[in-house]
Design an enzyme around this catalytic site. Sequence first.
Site, PDB file in Angstrom:
ATOM      1  N   ALA A   9       0.818  -1.229   0.000  1.00 12.68           N
ATOM      2  CA  ALA A   9       0.000   0.000   0.000  1.00 12.68           C
ATOM      3  C   ALA A   9       0.845   1.271   0.000  1.00 12.68           C
ATOM      4  CB  ALA A   9      -0.933  -0.002   1.201  1.00 12.68           C
ATOM      5  N   ARG A  11       2.663   2.476  -2.373  1.00 13.78           N
ATOM      6  CA  ARG A  11       2.739   3.184  -3.668  1.00 13.78           C
ATOM      7  C   ARG A  11       1.643   2.680  -4.608  1.00 13.78           C
ATOM      8  NH1 ARG A  11       7.488   1.364  -6.161  1.00 13.78           N
ATOM      9  NH2 ARG A  11       7.962  -0.216  -4.609  1.00 13.78           N
ATOM     10  N   ASN A  88      -2.507  -7.108  -2.667  1.00 13.76           N
ATOM     11  CA  ASN A  88      -2.059  -6.290  -3.801  1.00 13.76           C
ATOM     12  C   ASN A  88      -0.542  -6.337  -3.999  1.00 13.76           C
ATOM     13  OD1 ASN A  88      -2.190  -3.760  -5.654  1.00 13.76           O
ATOM     14  ND2 ASN A  88      -0.855  -3.131  -3.966  1.00 13.76           N
ATOM     15  N   TYR A 153       5.926 -14.310 -13.610  1.00 11.07           N
ATOM     16  CA  TYR A 153       4.823 -13.421 -13.188  1.00 11.07           C
ATOM     17  C   TYR A 153       3.472 -13.975 -13.657  1.00 11.07           C
ATOM     18  CZ  TYR A 153       2.533  -8.786 -12.651  1.00 11.07           C
ATOM     19  OH  TYR A 153       1.713  -7.736 -12.302  1.00 11.07           O
ATOM     20  N   ALA A 155       2.751 -17.118 -14.192  1.00  4.44           N
ATOM     21  CA  ALA A 155       2.472 -18.293 -13.363  1.00  4.44           C
ATOM     22  C   ALA A 155       1.979 -17.876 -11.977  1.00  4.44           C
ATOM     23  CB  ALA A 155       3.729 -19.156 -13.237  1.00  4.44           C
ATOM     24  N   LYS A 157       0.480 -15.035 -11.071  1.00  6.46           N
ATOM     25  CA  LYS A 157      -0.850 -14.425 -11.096  1.00  6.46           C
ATOM     26  C   LYS A 157      -1.926 -15.448 -11.485  1.00  6.46           C
ATOM     27  CE  LYS A 157       0.358 -10.170 -10.001  1.00  6.46           C
ATOM     28  NZ  LYS A 157       0.040  -9.623  -8.670  1.00  6.46           N
ATOM     29  N   ILE A 186      -1.068  -0.201 -16.204  1.00  5.13           N
ATOM     30  CA  ILE A 186      -1.481   0.894 -15.319  1.00  5.13           C
ATOM     31  C   ILE A 186      -0.245   1.741 -15.000  1.00  5.13           C
ATOM     32  CG2 ILE A 186      -2.573   1.472 -13.099  1.00  5.13           C
ATOM     33  CD1 ILE A 186      -4.432  -0.181 -15.004  1.00  5.13           C
TER      34      ILE A 186
END
Length: 242
Positions: A9, A11, A88, A153, A155, A157, A186
């Site tokens: 959290a 950034r 996150n 990455y 794998a 996710k 993003i």
Amino acid sequence: MKYALVTGASRGIGRAISIKLAEMGYSILINYKSNESEAKKTAELVKAFGVETELLPFDVSDKTAVDTILGGWIDTNKDKTLEILINNAGHRQDALLMWMTGEQWKDVLGSSLDGFFHVTRLVINGMLRKRYGRVVNVVSLSGLKGLPGQVNYSAAKAGVIGATKALAQEVARRGVTVNAVAPGFIKTDMTQDLKEDELKKIIPMQRFGEAEEVAHVVAFLASDKASYITGEIISINGGLYS
Ligand code: NAP
């Protein structure tokens, strides 16, 4: 007092989510790995909504650290309800598989997939006892489609996507929902090194997304309004992939 824990959290997307949840009246536990000065900035932004906030630094991939710091917070704050968990925290270490090191593999799976397990395992029991809870996992387009140079990455996710669907079914009867959002490109520190001018040509909306555009969807899934949605993965990618 109702709390939301947002991992990563300090950034980017995690900060934007923390602000949205504070706006909804939740006190925020701000997790981060090492960037204390940015975490303090998130705390200031959250406090503007008149809610409580605490910094909770730990590496989500480190089971002992999670058990000690998050487990310790839960044990000493029995009067506080951890109603929302946003998994996150995550990062990239891109390389083609033939050149990928064991460290790069382990590190990326650690922060996303192991992190999901270490943190959720501790938080879910309280939600089940209270018969209410919201878990939202931040996954990625990469975990749905698979992206070259990101075997680790993708794998990690994709693993969290499977875990989201499975856990959703385990806890549905107790009023706990488990969903995920899958952002495309993003604008955050994580995408700073990418060639935005080139990449935006392949995005139907012709632009990268903003962290706030992810946070709005997460806030909805974390609200009581999303009461009949669980096990769902929502793409936020400007039409890039569905
Ligand atoms: P970011 O700006 O680089 O921020 C990453 C955040 O995660 C920071 O708060 C960082 O803490 C924290 N973090 C990283 N590893 C951690 C660990 N092992 N333990 C605890 N905290 C850790 O990234 P972002 O773009 O906001 O990404 C947030 C999430 O969205 C990630 O899961 C990412 O995979 C996902 N995502 C991002 C995009 C994109 O285009 N940006 C697209 C799809 C998915 P420190 O500040 O202490 O380092």
